[in-house]
Design a protein around this motif. Sequence first.
Motif, PDB file in Angstrom:
ATOM      1  N   MET A 188       0.830  -1.208   0.000  1.00  0.00           N
ATOM      2  CA  MET A 188       0.000   0.000   0.000  1.00  0.00           C
ATOM      3  C   MET A 188       0.866   1.261   0.000  1.00  0.00           C
ATOM      4  N   ALA A 189       1.951   1.254   0.755  1.00  0.00           N
ATOM      5  CA  ALA A 189       2.867   2.402   0.743  1.00  0.00           C
ATOM      6  C   ALA A 189       3.436   2.602  -0.658  1.00  0.00           C
ATOM      7  N   GLN A 190       3.786   1.504  -1.279  1.00  0.00           N
ATOM      8  CA  GLN A 190       4.362   1.537  -2.625  1.00  0.00           C
ATOM      9  C   GLN A 190       3.352   2.087  -3.645  1.00  0.00           C
ATOM     10  N   ALA A 191       2.077   1.824  -3.440  1.00  0.00           N
ATOM     11  CA  ALA A 191       1.035   2.226  -4.392  1.00  0.00           C
ATOM     12  C   ALA A 191       0.631   3.694  -4.271  1.00  0.00           C
ATOM     13  N   GLN A 192       1.054   4.371  -3.222  1.00  0.00           N
ATOM     14  CA  GLN A 192       0.627   5.756  -3.008  1.00  0.00           C
ATOM     15  C   GLN A 192       1.313   6.697  -3.990  1.00  0.00           C
ATOM     16  N   ASP A 193       0.585   7.752  -4.359  1.00  0.00           N
ATOM     17  CA  ASP A 193       1.173   8.719  -5.278  1.00  0.00           C
ATOM     18  C   ASP A 193       1.358  10.098  -4.641  1.00  0.00           C
ATOM     19  N   ASP A 194       1.177  10.154  -3.321  1.00  0.00           N
ATOM     20  CA  ASP A 194       1.468  11.399  -2.618  1.00  0.00           C
ATOM     21  C   ASP A 194       2.145  11.085  -1.287  1.00  0.00           C
ATOM     22  N   LEU A 195       2.826  12.081  -0.745  1.00  0.00           N
ATOM     23  CA  LEU A 195       3.588  11.887   0.488  1.00  0.00           C
ATOM     24  C   LEU A 195       2.687  11.544   1.665  1.00  0.00           C
ATOM     25  N   GLU A 196       1.510  12.166   1.737  1.00  0.00           N
ATOM     26  CA  GLU A 196       0.620  11.910   2.871  1.00  0.00           C
ATOM     27  C   GLU A 196       0.174  10.445   2.897  1.00  0.00           C
ATOM     28  N   GLY A 197      -0.226   9.929   1.752  1.00  0.00           N
ATOM     29  CA  GLY A 197      -0.624   8.523   1.681  1.00  0.00           C
ATOM     30  C   GLY A 197       0.530   7.596   1.983  1.00  0.00           C
ATOM     31  N   PHE A 198       1.702   7.933   1.437  1.00  0.00           N
ATOM     32  CA  PHE A 198       2.889   7.126   1.713  1.00  0.00           C
ATOM     33  C   PHE A 198       3.198   7.135   3.205  1.00  0.00           C
ATOM     34  N   GLU A 199       3.162   8.300   3.816  1.00  0.00           N
ATOM     35  CA  GLU A 199       3.461   8.418   5.250  1.00  0.00           C
ATOM     36  C   GLU A 199       2.513   7.567   6.085  1.00  0.00           C
TER      37      GLU A 199
END
Length: 134
Positions: A36-47
């Motif tokens: 899921m972290a890998q699939a994020q396209d913004d810093l907030e989602g990644f965080e």
Amino acid sequence: MDVMNVRLIIEPQAAAAAVSNATVADIDAIRHAHEMAQAQDDLEGFEQWDGEFHRLIYSATRNDLLMTLEEILDVIRKRPQWLRIKRAHVTEQRRREYCQQHAEIVSNIANRNTNGAAEAMRRHLVSVLNGMFP
């Protein structure tokens, strides 16, 4: 920087303890958080998913003290000053590198490689430290 130095002391050992104590379900959850972290396209989602990835590793240790320490570290990771530093230094390339490092951590935990998990986590945290405080 103090937070990262504490994480460098604690988190490699948490990854090693997760090798011994994680269930298959724990490993699946850690892998899912990584994906899921890998699939994020913004810093907030990644965080959000990066935090979940690390939280799940602590949880897999089955050690209440380690889990409490992670909760404290998570509060700090959500503070505006921490996020400001991350936004200033975490590029898309760095996020990809962090995800590759997470994949190595997951692999070592899943393969029950205690030393590998600890070393992969140590390398990851050094990379994050160097990325945030160049």
